[in-house]
Design a protein around this motif. Structure first.
Motif, PDB file in Angstrom:
ATOM      1  N   CYS A   1       0.814  -1.223   0.000  1.00 29.38           N
ATOM      2  CA  CYS A   1       0.000   0.000   0.000  1.00 29.38           C
ATOM      3  C   CYS A   1       0.846   1.272   0.000  1.00 29.38           C
ATOM      4  O   CYS A   1       1.904   1.339   0.645  1.00 29.38           O
ATOM      5  CB  CYS A   1      -0.925   0.022   1.226  1.00 29.38           C
ATOM      6  N   VAL A   2       0.348   2.257  -0.712  1.00 34.15           N
ATOM      7  CA  VAL A   2       0.938   3.595  -0.729  1.00 34.15           C
ATOM      8  C   VAL A   2      -0.145   4.582  -0.317  1.00 34.15           C
ATOM      9  O   VAL A   2      -1.286   4.492  -0.787  1.00 34.15           O
ATOM     10  CB  VAL A   2       1.466   3.957  -2.141  1.00 34.15           C
ATOM     11  N   LEU A   3       0.199   5.506   0.573  1.00 31.54           N
ATOM     12  CA  LEU A   3      -0.746   6.536   1.001  1.00 31.54           C
ATOM     13  C   LEU A   3      -0.570   7.783   0.148  1.00 31.54           C
ATOM     14  O   LEU A   3       0.551   8.148  -0.203  1.00 31.54           O
ATOM     15  CB  LEU A   3      -0.530   6.921   2.465  1.00 31.54           C
ATOM     16  N   VAL A   4      -1.693   8.428  -0.155  1.00 34.51           N
ATOM     17  CA  VAL A   4      -1.678   9.706  -0.864  1.00 34.51           C
ATOM     18  C   VAL A   4      -2.663  10.624  -0.153  1.00 34.51           C
ATOM     19  O   VAL A   4      -3.825  10.248   0.061  1.00 34.51           O
ATOM     20  CB  VAL A   4      -2.090   9.560  -2.342  1.00 34.51           C
ATOM     21  N   SER A   5      -2.208  11.820   0.243  1.00 33.40           N
ATOM     22  CA  SER A   5      -3.126  12.711   0.954  1.00 33.40           C
ATOM     23  C   SER A   5      -2.817  14.175   0.679  1.00 33.40           C
ATOM     24  O   SER A   5      -1.669  14.540   0.443  1.00 33.40           O
ATOM     25  CB  SER A   5      -3.076  12.454   2.475  1.00 33.40           C
ATOM     26  N   GLY A   6      -3.865  14.977   0.717  1.00 30.05           N
ATOM     27  CA  GLY A   6      -3.741  16.425   0.628  1.00 30.05           C
ATOM     28  C   GLY A   6      -4.630  17.041   1.688  1.00 30.05           C
ATOM     29  O   GLY A   6      -5.682  17.598   1.400  1.00 30.05           O
ATOM     30  N   ILE A   7      -4.208  16.902   2.946  1.00 33.48           N
ATOM     31  CA  ILE A   7      -4.990  17.361   4.092  1.00 33.48           C
ATOM     32  C   ILE A   7      -4.103  18.190   5.012  1.00 33.48           C
ATOM     33  O   ILE A   7      -2.881  18.250   4.836  1.00 33.48           O
ATOM     34  CB  ILE A   7      -5.599  16.175   4.879  1.00 33.48           C
ATOM     35  N   ALA A   8      -4.710  18.820   6.011  1.00 32.85           N
ATOM     36  CA  ALA A   8      -3.961  19.725   6.885  1.00 32.85           C
ATOM     37  C   ALA A   8      -3.007  18.989   7.811  1.00 32.85           C
ATOM     38  O   ALA A   8      -1.939  19.496   8.147  1.00 32.85           O
ATOM     39  CB  ALA A   8      -4.932  20.574   7.699  1.00 32.85           C
ATOM     40  N   ASN A   9      -3.374  17.772   8.236  1.00 31.79           N
ATOM     41  CA  ASN A   9      -2.561  17.036   9.193  1.00 31.79           C
ATOM     42  C   ASN A   9      -2.306  15.622   8.675  1.00 31.79           C
ATOM     43  O   ASN A   9      -2.948  14.664   9.102  1.00 31.79           O
ATOM     44  CB  ASN A   9      -3.261  16.992  10.553  1.00 31.79           C
ATOM     45  N   PRO A  10      -1.379  15.462   7.726  1.00 33.69           N
ATOM     46  CA  PRO A  10      -1.137  14.146   7.145  1.00 33.69           C
ATOM     47  C   PRO A  10      -0.604  13.122   8.135  1.00 33.69           C
ATOM     48  O   PRO A  10      -0.810  11.920   7.962  1.00 33.69           O
ATOM     49  CB  PRO A  10      -0.124  14.433   6.029  1.00 33.69           C
ATOM     50  N   ALA A  11       0.073  13.592   9.177  1.00 38.08           N
ATOM     51  CA  ALA A  11       0.634  12.654  10.161  1.00 38.08           C
ATOM     52  C   ALA A  11      -0.460  11.850  10.850  1.00 38.08           C
ATOM     53  O   ALA A  11      -0.301  10.652  11.112  1.00 38.08           O
ATOM     54  CB  ALA A  11       1.467  13.411  11.190  1.00 38.08           C
ATOM     55  N   SER A  12      -1.588  12.494  11.140  1.00 44.80           N
ATOM     56  CA  SER A  12      -2.680  11.787  11.811  1.00 44.80           C
ATOM     57  C   SER A  12      -3.250  10.695  10.905  1.00 44.80           C
ATOM     58  O   SER A  12      -3.688   9.644  11.378  1.00 44.80           O
ATOM     59  CB  SER A  12      -3.779  12.768  12.213  1.00 44.80           C
ATOM     60  N   PHE A  13      -3.245  10.928   9.599  1.00 45.36           N
ATOM     61  CA  PHE A  13      -3.705   9.929   8.640  1.00 45.36           C
ATOM     62  C   PHE A  13      -2.762   8.730   8.638  1.00 45.36           C
ATOM     63  O   PHE A  13      -3.195   7.574   8.698  1.00 45.36           O
ATOM     64  CB  PHE A  13      -3.793  10.574   7.257  1.00 45.36           C
ATOM     65  N   SER A  14      -1.465   8.998   8.587  1.00 47.90           N
ATOM     66  CA  SER A  14      -0.475   7.919   8.620  1.00 47.90           C
ATOM     67  C   SER A  14      -0.629   7.068   9.870  1.00 47.90           C
ATOM     68  O   SER A  14      -0.593   5.831   9.820  1.00 47.90           O
ATOM     69  CB  SER A  14       0.947   8.498   8.567  1.00 47.90           C
ATOM     70  N   GLU A  15      -0.801   7.735  11.001  1.00 50.43           N
ATOM     71  CA  GLU A  15      -0.916   7.021  12.271  1.00 50.43           C
ATOM     72  C   GLU A  15      -2.169   6.159  12.312  1.00 50.43           C
ATOM     73  O   GLU A  15      -2.145   5.034  12.835  1.00 50.43           O
ATOM     74  CB  GLU A  15      -0.919   8.024  13.427  1.00 50.43           C
ATOM     75  N   ALA A  16      -3.278   6.668  11.765  1.00 48.81           N
ATOM     76  CA  ALA A  16      -4.524   5.915  11.774  1.00 48.81           C
ATOM     77  C   ALA A  16      -4.407   4.660  10.920  1.00 48.81           C
ATOM     78  O   ALA A  16      -4.882   3.581  11.308  1.00 48.81           O
ATOM     79  CB  ALA A  16      -5.665   6.791  11.274  1.00 48.81           C
ATOM     80  N   VAL A  17      -3.773   4.782   9.761  1.00 50.60           N
ATOM     81  CA  VAL A  17      -3.600   3.618   8.897  1.00 50.60           C
ATOM     82  C   VAL A  17      -2.670   2.603   9.554  1.00 50.60           C
ATOM     83  O   VAL A  17      -2.945   1.393   9.566  1.00 50.60           O
ATOM     84  CB  VAL A  17      -3.052   4.039   7.521  1.00 50.60           C
ATOM     85  N   ALA A  18      -1.574   3.069  10.121  1.00 53.79           N
ATOM     86  CA  ALA A  18      -0.620   2.171  10.776  1.00 53.79           C
ATOM     87  C   ALA A  18      -1.264   1.457  11.957  1.00 53.79           C
ATOM     88  O   ALA A  18      -1.002   0.269  12.195  1.00 53.79           O
ATOM     89  CB  ALA A  18       0.603   2.959  11.234  1.00 53.79           C
ATOM     90  N   ALA A  19      -2.137   2.171  12.673  1.00 50.38           N
ATOM     91  CA  ALA A  19      -2.795   1.580  13.842  1.00 50.38           C
ATOM     92  C   ALA A  19      -3.741   0.439  13.460  1.00 50.38           C
ATOM     93  O   ALA A  19      -4.044  -0.420  14.290  1.00 50.38           O
ATOM     94  CB  ALA A  19      -3.564   2.650  14.609  1.00 50.38           C
ATOM     95  N   SER A  20      -4.190   0.442  12.204  1.00 47.68           N
ATOM     96  CA  SER A  20      -5.090  -0.630  11.771  1.00 47.68           C
ATOM     97  C   SER A  20      -4.327  -1.841  11.243  1.00 47.68           C
ATOM     98  O   SER A  20      -4.922  -2.785  10.724  1.00 47.68           O
ATOM     99  CB  SER A  20      -6.052  -0.112  10.699  1.00 47.68           C
ATOM    100  N   GLY A  21      -2.988  -1.806  11.369  1.00 45.07           N
ATOM    101  CA  GLY A  21      -2.181  -2.963  11.019  1.00 45.07           C
ATOM    102  C   GLY A  21      -1.684  -2.999   9.595  1.00 45.07           C
ATOM    103  O   GLY A  21      -1.143  -4.020   9.149  1.00 45.07           O
ATOM    104  N   ILE A  22      -1.827  -1.907   8.867  1.00 44.95           N
ATOM    105  CA  ILE A  22      -1.407  -1.856   7.467  1.00 44.95           C
ATOM    106  C   ILE A  22       0.006  -1.284   7.375  1.00 44.95           C
ATOM    107  O   ILE A  22       0.288  -0.224   7.932  1.00 44.95           O
ATOM    108  CB  ILE A  22      -2.384  -0.996   6.641  1.00 44.95           C
TER     109      ILE A  22
END
Length: 323
Positions: A174-195
């Protein structure tokens, strides 16, 4: 209830437009702006109007829905031309007050003393980390009406609306792609789900993915990494419709991470009763025409108006003409 949004970076930002009558967005995201379009999509039964001229937008809204008794102004804390009965001022639990300085030196749009004692403060929590006691103490000095909300991953959904299990995605590259104000929170949420993520491609907030060269670079990188799946936020997914299949990026399946809870759920579910109970006003009075503002005190976006506070931090407001 209805929502007034600026429609940031949408074609209608300078033209007040009713984008939803309560049954989804009537226009493309390029017209509405990503956040307003997402709000229109998610809030069933709630009309949404966009336009940076809030007075004109509200006049249009009320002409179409005269029985509206509550209006939420997204990003309205600094908008001086419309008076509000109450402000809901939102903070990220980890960002807090940043360095304590105003834009452009810091995160804050206004100083803390712009918060009135009867304003409602909401701390948005993401993940398992908790806000610092010192930060919460600073907020309570401004208003005792302090609430917390919890944002949590809900589901992974593909472009066809099919829900996917995180366990299945964990077996993909998987590769993440985002254009949001707080990309770190997105990364953390995905990682927390085991991906396990091969790469996170970060773009500026509200990025529209319209540059073919950028899309080509994303596709090339995904090829080099052997990516089998792209994961983005729900806000990003709205702007990544495969209008041009030749871009190549859509040859890889795309899913978005949807969340539950968060600021909007808190405002809509509890805002009206919070205002009535904590201001000492009766429910009958609370159900009269009420303008409510929802806005982070800090943001990366441009504000509707420059900071303008009066003595003691109170804002000088002008009532919306009844005519």
């Amino acid at each position: 209830m209805a929502v007034s949004h600026r429609g940031y970076k949408g074609a209608f930002e300078s033209t007040p437009t009713l984008i939803s009558r309560g049954a989804g967005s009537l226009y493309d995201v390029s017209d509405t702006g990503d956040e307003a379009g997402l709000i229109a999509k998610r809030l069933s039964g709630i009309p949404v109007v966009v336009g940076k001229d809030r007075r004109a937008a509200l006049t249009l809204l009320l002409s179409q829905f005269p029985a509206t008794d509550v209006v939420i102004l997204d990003d309205g804390f600094q908008h001086q031309k419309v008076a509000r009965d109450i402000d809901f001022v939102c903070f990220d639990s980890q960002t807090g007050l940043g360095n304590g300085l105003l834009l452009p030196a810091g995160y804050l749009r206004e100083p803390l003393d712009a918060i009135a004692p009867d304003d409602v403060l909401i701390v948005n929590n993401k993940g398992q980390r908790t806000p610092s006691p010192a930060f919460l103490a600073q907020l309570k000095k401004q208003s005792e009406q302090l609430f917390h909300c919890q944002m949590a991953p809900s589901a992974y959904v593909d472009m066809a609306g099919t829900t996917m299990a995180a366990e299945d995605l964990a077996r993909e590259r998987c590769v993440l792609v985002s254009g949001i104000a707080n990309p770190a929170s997105f990364s953390e949420a995905v990682a927390a789900s085991g991906i396990k993520v091969r790469k996170h491609l970060v773009y500026v907030d509200h990025y529209h993915y319209s540059d073919p060269k950028v899309i080509a670079r994303i596709a090339t990188l995904c090829g080099k990494l052997g990516a089998t799946r792209l994961i983005c936020t729900e806000k990003d997914l709205m702007k990544r419709k495969p209008r041009n299949p030749r871009t190549g990026i859509f040859t890889r399946p795309v899913v978005s991470l949807m969340v539950v809870g968060g600021v909007w759920s808190t405002i809509i579910n509890l805002g009206m009763f919070t205002w009535a109970l904590n201001s000492g006003r009766g429910l009958e009075e609370a159900m009269t025409m009420t303008f409510v503002s929802l806005c982070p005190l800090y943001t990366s976006d441009a504000a509707d108006d420059p900071p303008c506070v009066g003595p003691g931090g109170r804002r000088h407001l002008k009532k919306l003409d009844s005519s």
